[in-house]
Design an enzyme around this catalytic site. Structure first.
Site, PDB file in Angstrom:
ATOM      1  N   ALA A  13     -31.191 129.879  68.734  1.00  0.00           N
ATOM      2  CA  ALA A  13     -29.928 130.531  69.108  1.00  0.00           C
ATOM      3  C   ALA A  13     -30.092 132.011  69.453  1.00  0.00           C
ATOM      4  O   ALA A  13     -29.293 132.558  70.213  1.00  0.00           O
ATOM      5  CB  ALA A  13     -28.922 130.362  67.967  1.00  0.00           C
ATOM      6  N   GLY A  18     -30.340 130.879  74.430  1.00  0.00           N
ATOM      7  CA  GLY A  18     -29.250 130.895  73.439  1.00  0.00           C
ATOM      8  C   GLY A  18     -28.206 131.936  73.789  1.00  0.00           C
ATOM      9  O   GLY A  18     -26.999 131.676  73.733  1.00  0.00           O
ATOM     10  N   ARG A  93     -46.104 128.255  75.215  1.00  0.00           N
ATOM     11  CA  ARG A  93     -47.557 128.138  75.396  1.00  0.00           C
ATOM     12  C   ARG A  93     -48.191 129.518  75.243  1.00  0.00           C
ATOM     13  O   ARG A  93     -47.793 130.454  75.918  1.00  0.00           O
ATOM     14  CB  ARG A  93     -47.848 127.595  76.799  1.00  0.00           C
ATOM     15  CG  ARG A  93     -49.298 127.185  76.990  1.00  0.00           C
ATOM     16  CD  ARG A  93     -49.600 126.907  78.443  1.00  0.00           C
ATOM     17  NE  ARG A  93     -48.971 125.687  78.919  1.00  0.00           N
ATOM     18  CZ  ARG A  93     -49.594 124.502  78.980  1.00  0.00           C
ATOM     19  NH1 ARG A  93     -50.830 124.393  78.590  1.00  0.00           N
ATOM     20  NH2 ARG A  93     -48.958 123.454  79.435  1.00  0.00           N
ATOM     21  N   VAL A 130     -34.003 120.988  75.409  1.00  0.00           N
ATOM     22  CA  VAL A 130     -34.269 121.953  76.484  1.00  0.00           C
ATOM     23  C   VAL A 130     -35.670 122.547  76.309  1.00  0.00           C
ATOM     24  O   VAL A 130     -36.386 122.793  77.276  1.00  0.00           O
ATOM     25  CB  VAL A 130     -33.203 123.069  76.467  1.00  0.00           C
ATOM     26  CG1 VAL A 130     -33.522 124.155  77.487  1.00  0.00           C
ATOM     27  CG2 VAL A 130     -31.809 122.492  76.722  1.00  0.00           C
ATOM     28  N   ASN A 132     -39.455 123.250  75.919  1.00  0.00           N
ATOM     29  CA  ASN A 132     -40.581 122.551  76.574  1.00  0.00           C
ATOM     30  C   ASN A 132     -41.729 122.239  75.625  1.00  0.00           C
ATOM     31  O   ASN A 132     -41.940 122.978  74.670  1.00  0.00           O
ATOM     32  CB  ASN A 132     -41.105 123.433  77.713  1.00  0.00           C
ATOM     33  CG  ASN A 132     -40.213 123.322  78.917  1.00  0.00           C
ATOM     34  OD1 ASN A 132     -39.722 122.249  79.245  1.00  0.00           O
ATOM     35  ND2 ASN A 132     -39.987 124.449  79.591  1.00  0.00           N
ATOM     36  N   ASP A 160     -33.599 121.284  87.332  1.00  0.00           N
ATOM     37  CA  ASP A 160     -34.380 120.885  88.508  1.00  0.00           C
ATOM     38  C   ASP A 160     -33.444 120.288  89.570  1.00  0.00           C
ATOM     39  O   ASP A 160     -33.588 120.551  90.769  1.00  0.00           O
ATOM     40  CB  ASP A 160     -35.439 119.858  88.098  1.00  0.00           C
ATOM     41  CG  ASP A 160     -36.212 120.333  86.888  1.00  0.00           C
ATOM     42  OD1 ASP A 160     -36.967 121.298  87.018  1.00  0.00           O
ATOM     43  OD2 ASP A 160     -36.021 119.767  85.791  1.00  0.00           O
ATOM     44  N   ARG A 163     -31.553 123.059  91.193  1.00  0.00           N
ATOM     45  CA  ARG A 163     -32.458 123.803  92.086  1.00  0.00           C
ATOM     46  C   ARG A 163     -32.632 123.048  93.411  1.00  0.00           C
ATOM     47  O   ARG A 163     -32.624 123.644  94.489  1.00  0.00           O
ATOM     48  CB  ARG A 163     -33.828 123.966  91.412  1.00  0.00           C
ATOM     49  CG  ARG A 163     -33.818 124.965  90.273  1.00  0.00           C
ATOM     50  CD  ARG A 163     -35.099 124.867  89.440  1.00  0.00           C
ATOM     51  NE  ARG A 163     -35.180 125.972  88.489  1.00  0.00           N
ATOM     52  CZ  ARG A 163     -35.987 125.995  87.433  1.00  0.00           C
ATOM     53  NH1 ARG A 163     -36.787 124.970  87.192  1.00  0.00           N
ATOM     54  NH2 ARG A 163     -36.003 127.037  86.625  1.00  0.00           N
ATOM     55  N   HIS A 188     -40.024 116.936  83.337  1.00  0.00           N
ATOM     56  CA  HIS A 188     -39.659 118.325  83.645  1.00  0.00           C
ATOM     57  C   HIS A 188     -40.951 119.150  83.642  1.00  0.00           C
ATOM     58  O   HIS A 188     -41.293 119.819  82.666  1.00  0.00           O
ATOM     59  CB  HIS A 188     -38.667 118.887  82.625  1.00  0.00           C
ATOM     60  CG  HIS A 188     -38.441 120.366  82.826  1.00  0.00           C
ATOM     61  ND1 HIS A 188     -37.813 120.869  83.931  1.00  0.00           N
ATOM     62  CD2 HIS A 188     -38.807 121.448  82.093  1.00  0.00           C
ATOM     63  CE1 HIS A 188     -37.793 122.186  83.868  1.00  0.00           C
ATOM     64  NE2 HIS A 188     -38.405 122.563  82.752  1.00  0.00           N
TER      65      HIS A 188
HETATM   66  P1  NAD Z   1     -37.049 132.391  73.743  1.00  0.00           P
HETATM   67  O1  NAD Z   1     -38.464 132.593  73.275  1.00  0.00           O
HETATM   68  O2  NAD Z   1     -36.272 133.528  74.275  1.00  0.00           O
HETATM   69  O3  NAD Z   1     -36.201 131.786  72.542  1.00  0.00           O
HETATM   70  C1  NAD Z   1     -36.647 130.735  71.757  1.00  0.00           C
HETATM   71  C2  NAD Z   1     -36.013 130.911  70.384  1.00  0.00           C
HETATM   72  O4  NAD Z   1     -36.343 129.761  69.610  1.00  0.00           O
HETATM   73  C3  NAD Z   1     -36.519 132.132  69.614  1.00  0.00           C
HETATM   74  O5  NAD Z   1     -35.411 132.923  69.211  1.00  0.00           O
HETATM   75  C4  NAD Z   1     -37.255 131.531  68.432  1.00  0.00           C
HETATM   76  O6  NAD Z   1     -37.121 132.323  67.249  1.00  0.00           O
HETATM   77  C5  NAD Z   1     -36.533 130.194  68.289  1.00  0.00           C
HETATM   78  N1  NAD Z   1     -37.267 129.185  67.546  1.00  0.00           N
HETATM   79  C6  NAD Z   1     -38.609 128.952  67.533  1.00  0.00           C
HETATM   80  N2  NAD Z   1     -38.893 127.957  66.685  1.00  0.00           N
HETATM   81  C7  NAD Z   1     -37.725 127.530  66.171  1.00  0.00           C
HETATM   82  C8  NAD Z   1     -37.369 126.545  65.222  1.00  0.00           C
HETATM   83  N3  NAD Z   1     -38.298 125.789  64.637  1.00  0.00           N
HETATM   84  N4  NAD Z   1     -36.070 126.375  64.933  1.00  0.00           N
HETATM   85  C9  NAD Z   1     -35.134 127.132  65.514  1.00  0.00           C
HETATM   86  N5  NAD Z   1     -35.395 128.111  66.396  1.00  0.00           N
HETATM   87  C10 NAD Z   1     -36.681 128.295  66.720  1.00  0.00           C
HETATM   88  O7  NAD Z   1     -37.128 131.186  74.764  1.00  0.00           O
HETATM   89  P2  NAD Z   1     -36.020 130.749  75.840  1.00  0.00           P
HETATM   90  O8  NAD Z   1     -36.240 131.495  77.091  1.00  0.00           O
HETATM   91  O9  NAD Z   1     -34.678 130.756  75.207  1.00  0.00           O
HETATM   92  O10 NAD Z   1     -36.518 129.250  76.136  1.00  0.00           O
HETATM   93  C11 NAD Z   1     -36.448 128.264  75.152  1.00  0.00           C
HETATM   94  C12 NAD Z   1     -37.195 127.020  75.596  1.00  0.00           C
HETATM   95  O11 NAD Z   1     -36.574 126.428  76.717  1.00  0.00           O
HETATM   96  C13 NAD Z   1     -38.650 127.258  76.017  1.00  0.00           C
HETATM   97  O12 NAD Z   1     -39.437 126.190  75.515  1.00  0.00           O
HETATM   98  C14 NAD Z   1     -38.594 127.180  77.528  1.00  0.00           C
HETATM   99  O13 NAD Z   1     -39.846 126.819  78.081  1.00  0.00           O
HETATM  100  C15 NAD Z   1     -37.569 126.094  77.692  1.00  0.00           C
HETATM  101  N6  NAD Z   1     -36.931 125.973  79.013  1.00  0.00           N
HETATM  102  C16 NAD Z   1     -36.648 124.713  79.453  1.00  0.00           C
HETATM  103  C17 NAD Z   1     -36.017 124.541  80.667  1.00  0.00           C
HETATM  104  C18 NAD Z   1     -35.680 123.153  81.184  1.00  0.00           C
HETATM  105  O14 NAD Z   1     -35.223 123.056  82.330  1.00  0.00           O
HETATM  106  N7  NAD Z   1     -35.861 122.069  80.440  1.00  0.00           N
HETATM  107  C19 NAD Z   1     -35.686 125.658  81.431  1.00  0.00           C
HETATM  108  C20 NAD Z   1     -35.961 126.929  80.949  1.00  0.00           C
HETATM  109  C21 NAD Z   1     -36.589 127.079  79.722  1.00  0.00           C
HETATM  110  C1  LMR Z   2     -38.077 126.240  83.951  1.00  0.00           C
HETATM  111  O1  LMR Z   2     -38.066 125.172  84.580  1.00  0.00           O
HETATM  112  O2  LMR Z   2     -37.514 127.269  84.358  1.00  0.00           O
HETATM  113  C2  LMR Z   2     -38.826 126.324  82.633  1.00  0.00           C
HETATM  114  O3  LMR Z   2     -39.046 125.038  82.125  1.00  0.00           O
HETATM  115  C3  LMR Z   2     -40.093 127.081  82.813  1.00  0.00           C
HETATM  116  C4  LMR Z   2     -40.797 127.312  81.507  1.00  0.00           C
HETATM  117  O4  LMR Z   2     -42.018 127.004  81.457  1.00  0.00           O
HETATM  118  O5  LMR Z   2     -40.185 127.815  80.544  1.00  0.00           O
END
Ligand code: NAD
Ligand code: LMR
Length: 329
Positions: A13, A18, A93, A130, A132, A160, A163, A188
């Site tokens: 969050a 979040g 990663r 969400v 990855n 996706d 997009r 994804h």
């Molecule tokens: P971020 O690093 O800004 O935030 C992630 C948050 O998760 C952090 O605040 C961290 O403290 C928290 N966290 C880590 N482990 C946790 C746990 N066990 N329980 C609860 N919280 C936990 O990252 P973000 O930019 O918000 O992205 C989050 C994820 O979404 C990443 O894995 C990113 O790759 C993914 N993502 C997916 C898509 C999609 O289309 N599926 C798109 C964009 C990003």
């Molecule tokens: C996205 O599609 O924007 C994300 O999954 C990319 C990423 O690796 O966080």
């Protein structure tokens, strides 16, 4: 009589997504303008203070639908009574990390979260992953929630999908509203297949309207499939507001239904349709009816598309086999 509030649990969050997501949920865009919500935020202990800051801001918006915010660093408490769970927090990663290392690190997050959902979520729980690698993280969580119907675990490919809509609209100089029946198939990841062969533009076949296989193969597909990396490169951080927007779209449509005459894309457990092994959480063309995702059936798949779908599904099979070997599913 006013509706009962819906408990929405959001993990990660205090992260970037979040921050973009919580205000949309609290304003009513996730579930509808007549549905009150209670937010249950899960963070790691070090990030609880930041989540508290976001909660102060949510309070300061005086959202009429927001009936409470609770913050936890314990999954069991965060998922207790949850009706909707958005699993955003994940292990990114790190340098030198292989796919297997990433899957293992995320197993440490999604296994206990699946168990907590199994133990305490509401009977109507719907889960969107969400974080990855989203499809396989969803599979891990699902396999630790044996009492929850498998179909309630989904992963996000709506970003996706969105997009792809914009790339096609720009190419043809049409509006997003003119495009229907676009599909993201598979994972994804960069292997995903954004499919124009079954899509329509103002009722005509989209691939025929484009009439440019070179653009489709060399520009459209890689632009959509590698958009996440392009955004990380440009912004220095992964997509956040657009990811939050897609999460809102996914859950909104799941709960409220998709429009007649169109479909969308979501990664849901395969029932074996289109040759995707049963149980893999793979992206399909889907409609939502009566609060359930259904895979659109009966589409003819051409040879080019077949090869692309199979390649992405094969990557999902390999991810599943890796987490199986690690004892995570
Ligand atoms: P971020 O690093 O800004 O935030 C992630 C948050 O998760 C952090 O605040 C961290 O403290 C928290 N966290 C880590 N482990 C946790 C746990 N066990 N329980 C609860 N919280 C936990 O990252 P973000 O930019 O918000 O992205 C989050 C994820 O979404 C990443 O894995 C990113 O790759 C993914 N993502 C997916 C898509 C999609 O289309 N599926 C798109 C964009 C990003
Ligand atoms: C996205 O599609 O924007 C994300 O999954 C990319 C990423 O690796 O966080």
């Amino acid at each position: 009589m006013s509706k009962a509030p819906v408990n929405v649990t959001v993990t990660g969050a205090a992260g970037q997504i979040g921050y973009a997501l919580l205000f949309r949920i609290a304003s009513g865009q996730l579930l509808g303008a007549d549905t009150p919500v209670k937010l249950r935020l899960l963070e790691i202990p070090q990030a609880v203070k930041a989540a508290e800051g976001t909660a102060m801001e949510l309070d300061d918006c005086a959202f009429p639908l927001l009936q409470g915010i609770d913050i936890f660093d314990d999954a069991g408490q965060a998922f207790a009574g949850a009706n909707v769970a958005l699993l955003v927090g994940a292990r990114p990663r790190g340098p030198g990390m292989e796919r297997g290392d990433l899957l293992e690190a995320n197993g440490g997050i999604f296994k206990p979260q699946g168990e907590a959902i199994n133990a305490g979520a509401a009977d109507d729980i719907r889960v969107l992953v969400v974080g990855n690698p989203a499809n396989t993280n969803a599979l891990i969580a699902q396999s630790h929630a044996p009492d929850v119907p498998a179909e309630r675990f989904t992963a996000m490919t709506r970003l996706d999908h969105n997009r792809a809509l914009t790339q096609l609209a720009k190419k043809l100089g049409v509006s997003i509203n003119d495009i229907k029946k676009l599909t993201i198939w598979g994972n994804h990841s960069a292997t995903q297949y954004p499919d124009l062969f079954r899509a329509e533009v103002n009722g005509a076949n989209a691939a025929a309207a484009v009439d440019d296989q070179k653009w489709l193969e060399d520009t459209f597909i890689p632009t959509v499939a590698k958009r996440g990396a392009a955004i990380i490169d440009a912004r220095g951080a992964s997509s956040a507001a657009s990811a939050a927007n897609a999460a809102v779209d996914h859950v909104h449509d799941w709960v409220n239904g998709t429009p007649e005459g169109d479909w969308t894309s979501a990664a849901i457990p395969s029932d074996g349709s289109y040759g995707v092994p049963e149980g893999l959480i793979s992206s399909f063309p889907v409609v939502s009816r009566g609060g359930r995702w259904e895979i659109v059936q009966g589409l003819e798949i051409d040879e080019f598309s077949r090869g692309r779908i199979d390649a992405s599904v094969q990557e999902l099979v390999e991810e599943r086999d890796t987490v199986r070997k690690l004892g995570l599913v």
